[in-house]
Design an enzyme around this catalytic site. Structure first.
Site, PDB file in Angstrom:
ATOM      1  N   TYR A  86       1.444  -3.573  -8.189  1.00 20.99           N
ATOM      2  CA  TYR A  86       1.312  -5.024  -7.998  1.00 20.99           C
ATOM      3  C   TYR A  86       2.102  -5.799  -9.049  1.00 20.99           C
ATOM      4  O   TYR A  86       2.389  -6.979  -8.868  1.00 20.99           O
ATOM      5  CB  TYR A  86      -0.160  -5.452  -8.054  1.00 20.99           C
ATOM      6  CG  TYR A  86      -0.982  -5.031  -6.839  1.00 20.99           C
ATOM      7  CD1 TYR A  86      -0.432  -4.270  -5.830  1.00 20.99           C
ATOM      8  CD2 TYR A  86      -2.310  -5.404  -6.714  1.00 20.99           C
ATOM      9  CE1 TYR A  86      -1.163  -3.877  -4.736  1.00 20.99           C
ATOM     10  CE2 TYR A  86      -3.061  -5.019  -5.616  1.00 20.99           C
ATOM     11  CZ  TYR A  86      -2.474  -4.261  -4.633  1.00 20.99           C
ATOM     12  OH  TYR A  86      -3.213  -3.874  -3.540  1.00 20.99           O
ATOM     13  N   ASP A 129     -12.216  -1.513  -0.406  1.00 23.89           N
ATOM     14  CA  ASP A 129     -12.485  -2.124   0.913  1.00 23.89           C
ATOM     15  C   ASP A 129     -13.118  -1.089   1.848  1.00 23.89           C
ATOM     16  O   ASP A 129     -14.005  -1.415   2.653  1.00 23.89           O
ATOM     17  CB  ASP A 129     -11.187  -2.662   1.547  1.00 23.89           C
ATOM     18  CG  ASP A 129     -10.940  -4.139   1.224  1.00 23.89           C
ATOM     19  OD1 ASP A 129     -11.288  -4.557   0.109  1.00 23.89           O
ATOM     20  OD2 ASP A 129     -10.403  -4.869   2.078  1.00 23.89           O
ATOM     21  N   ASP A 150      -7.718  -0.936  -4.702  1.00 24.73           N
ATOM     22  CA  ASP A 150      -7.850  -2.064  -3.776  1.00 24.73           C
ATOM     23  C   ASP A 150      -8.269  -1.534  -2.396  1.00 24.73           C
ATOM     24  O   ASP A 150      -9.227  -2.026  -1.767  1.00 24.73           O
ATOM     25  CB  ASP A 150      -6.494  -2.784  -3.698  1.00 24.73           C
ATOM     26  CG  ASP A 150      -6.577  -4.149  -3.054  1.00 24.73           C
ATOM     27  OD1 ASP A 150      -7.663  -4.522  -2.589  1.00 24.73           O
ATOM     28  OD2 ASP A 150      -5.545  -4.839  -3.003  1.00 24.73           O
ATOM     29  N   LYS A 192      -1.953  10.286  -6.560  1.00 25.20           N
ATOM     30  CA  LYS A 192      -1.185  11.155  -5.656  1.00 25.20           C
ATOM     31  C   LYS A 192      -0.079  11.834  -6.461  1.00 25.20           C
ATOM     32  O   LYS A 192       1.096  11.489  -6.381  1.00 25.20           O
ATOM     33  CB  LYS A 192      -0.648  10.360  -4.461  1.00 25.20           C
ATOM     34  CG  LYS A 192      -1.702  10.290  -3.348  1.00 25.20           C
ATOM     35  CD  LYS A 192      -1.215   9.627  -2.093  1.00 25.20           C
ATOM     36  CE  LYS A 192      -0.225  10.451  -1.310  1.00 25.20           C
ATOM     37  NZ  LYS A 192      -0.813  11.611  -0.604  1.00 25.20           N
ATOM     38  N   ASP A 211      -5.535  10.149  -0.893  1.00 28.22           N
ATOM     39  CA  ASP A 211      -5.696  10.091   0.570  1.00 28.22           C
ATOM     40  C   ASP A 211      -6.918  10.914   0.998  1.00 28.22           C
ATOM     41  O   ASP A 211      -7.762  10.459   1.779  1.00 28.22           O
ATOM     42  CB  ASP A 211      -4.418  10.527   1.304  1.00 28.22           C
ATOM     43  CG  ASP A 211      -3.821  11.829   0.791  1.00 28.22           C
ATOM     44  OD1 ASP A 211      -4.310  12.364  -0.213  1.00 28.22           O
ATOM     45  OD2 ASP A 211      -2.853  12.320   1.417  1.00 28.22           O
TER      46      ASP A 211
HETATM   47  C1  LIG Z   1      -4.413 -10.182  -5.145  1.00 31.92           C
HETATM   48  C2  LIG Z   1      -5.481  -9.821  -4.156  1.00 31.92           C
HETATM   49  C3  LIG Z   1      -5.386 -10.652  -2.930  1.00 31.92           C
HETATM   50  C4  LIG Z   1      -5.449  -8.339  -3.826  1.00 31.92           C
HETATM   51  C5  LIG Z   1      -6.724  -7.821  -3.253  1.00 31.92           C
HETATM   52  O1  LIG Z   1      -6.856  -7.585  -2.081  1.00 31.92           O
HETATM   53  C6  LIG Z   1      -7.840  -7.544  -4.136  1.00 31.92           C
HETATM   54  O2  LIG Z   1      -7.721  -7.700  -5.337  1.00 31.92           O
HETATM   55  O3  LIG Z   1      -8.887  -7.098  -3.631  1.00 31.92           O
HETATM   56 MG   LIG Z   2      -8.492  -6.229  -1.708  1.00 31.75          MG
END
Ligand SMILES: CC(C)CC(=O)C(=O)O
Ligand SMILES: [Mg+2]
Ligand SMILES: NC(=O)C1=CN([C@@H]2O[C@H](COP(=O)(O)OP(=O)(O)OC[C@H]3O[C@@H](n4cnc5c(N)ncnc54)[C@H](O)[C@@H]3O)[C@@H](O)[C@H]2O)C=CC1
Length: 371
Positions: free
Chosen positions: A142, A254, A250, A193, A226
């Site tokens: 990032y 999720d 990140d 990885k 992965d």
């Molecule tokens: C800079 C964010 C939008 C990136 C992201 O998805 C997060 O940090 O969860």
């Molecule tokens: Mg995110």
């Protein structure tokens, strides 16, 4: 009682809707005399871009640097799809993370007992789940340079992002992972990885050395990221602390969110290094979710991720452990009563909106504090 400075950055989309419920909790704590917070509010993301042409103003960055803690809602949305890349809403959040040096992002994925039926996974896979994803937050792809799109001149372009990790960045996140594991079940799973990435080879080497030299009493395992994603969905309870880089963290968090029932359930704390002079850390607390443009403005967003992020703030920035425990217990109680926003709705439960969920949690919090 010392007064603590809290900066509220509600942001865009559902960010302000969720933040409004935290503001009411802050106000309630001040009124009850259980805390003394002085709050300031500022714009970030698309709303900041609309107001002054940048995703966060320099003056607001200064306020963030001077605050005892920052609470952040969410940024982004299709409205800002065509703004310059450096001023896109997400750039405001990245600048906050970088300038506050918030290298450690704690993303706990806890399955509240009442929500074992809200996940798409079988209840036995997620019942009692309590894992912590520790995401490195100020390095990796990032932030690495070069980061650009080059015109190759033959109708072709090349998009470049660069994954860079230095030894010191891996050492400090590894130490944070082991220190957190020591307060939990003593196990760290490091995900990278190394089979295809040089930064993954270094990551693996450094985590292994930090473990051998400083934390050999704890358990360390390595997993390719992965396969780690697959294991998170197959058998998440095998994990305690997962430590991983910025991009994998990140994505994996999720994924982990859905184990808990909804992205609207996952809080996070982003912490900097401890200042040896004051013993304090810079810190920003935010839900894992984004601005959810598909439901923004409808009053249906789940505010629990934002409220639980404030509970992490009470715990980590202000050592208000009793209050943090009470707020988390209030969330559990409300869910137990079957009060649900649409994202975690279940048959027979009572469907509520953002404001009603916030009110129910405040009322339960009042009861827990009085008990
Ligand atoms: C800079 C964010 C939008 C990136 C992201 O998805 C997060 O940090 O969860
Ligand atoms: Mg995110
Ligand atoms: N920290 C931040 O500010 C983040 C910002 N974003 C930005 O947010 C924007 C939207 O991104 P998406 O990919 O749609 O991700 P998102 O996290 O905003 O939404 C993904 C899905 O989850 C649902 N959801 C998220 N939070 C919820 C909540 N509290 N209650 C109920 N449902 C919820 C949304 O309705 C949507 O269907 C983009 O501009 C993205 O860059 C994305 C992630 C983090």
């Amino acid at each position: 009682m010392n007064t603590s400075k809290l900066l509220l950055l509600p942001g865009d989309g559902i960010g302000p809707e969720a933040m409004a419920e935290v503001e009411k909790i802050v106000g309630f704590m001040n009124d009850e005399g259980v805390a003394s917070f002085a709050t300031e509010k500022a714009l970030v993301g698309g709303s900041a871009y609309d107001a002054h042409g940048e995703a966060i103003a320099d003056a607001d960055m200064e306020t963030a640097l001077a605050a005892d803690a920052v609470l952040f809602g969410a940024v982004g949305g299709p409205k800002w799809d065509s703004v310059p890349y450096d001023q896109r809403p997400e750039a405001g959040l990245l600048r906050l993370r970088k300038d506050l040096k918030l290298f450690a992002n704690l993303r706990p994925a806890i399955c509240y007992p009442a929500l074992a039926d809200a996940s798409s996974l079988k209840p036995e896979i997620i019942e009692g789940l309590d894992i912590l994803i520790l995401r490195e937050l100020t390095g990796g792809v990032y932030f690495g340079e070069p980061k650009e799109i080059i015109d190759l001149g033959n109708g072709q372009k090349r998009g470049i992002d660069t994954q860079v990790y230095d030894t010191y960045e891996i050492e400090r996140i590894a130490r944070a992972a082991f220190e957190l594991a020591r307060t939990r079940r003593g196990k760290v799973t490091s995900m990278e990885k190394r089979n295809v990435m040089k930064s993954g080879v270094l990551w693996n080497e450094v985590v292994t050395r930090v473990h051998r030299e400083e934390f050999s009493d704890l358990q360390l395992e390595h997993m390719l990221a992965d396969a780690g994603g697959m294991q998170l969905v197959r058998a998440p309870k095998q994990f305690d602390v997962i430590v991983t880089d910025n991009l994998f963290g990140d994505m994996l968090s999720d994924i982990a969110a859905m184990l808990t029932g909804s992205l609207g359930m996952l809080p996070s704390a982003s912490l900097g290094a401890e200042d040896p002079a004051t013993g304090k850390r810079k810190a920003l607390y935010e839900p894992v979710h984004g601005s959810a443009p598909d439901i923004a403005g409808q009053g249906v967003a789940n505010p629990i991720a934002m409220i639980a992020s404030f509970a992490m703030c009470l715990r980590y920035s202000f050592q208000k452990v009793r209050e943090a425990d009470a707020l988390e217990a209030a969330i559990a109680e409300v869910l137990e009563k079957g009060i649900r926003t649409p994202d975690i709705m279940a048959p027979g439960a009572t469907r509520v909106g953002t404001v009603e969920m916030g009110a129910a949690i405040r009322s339960a919090f009042r009861g827990k504090l009085a008990a």
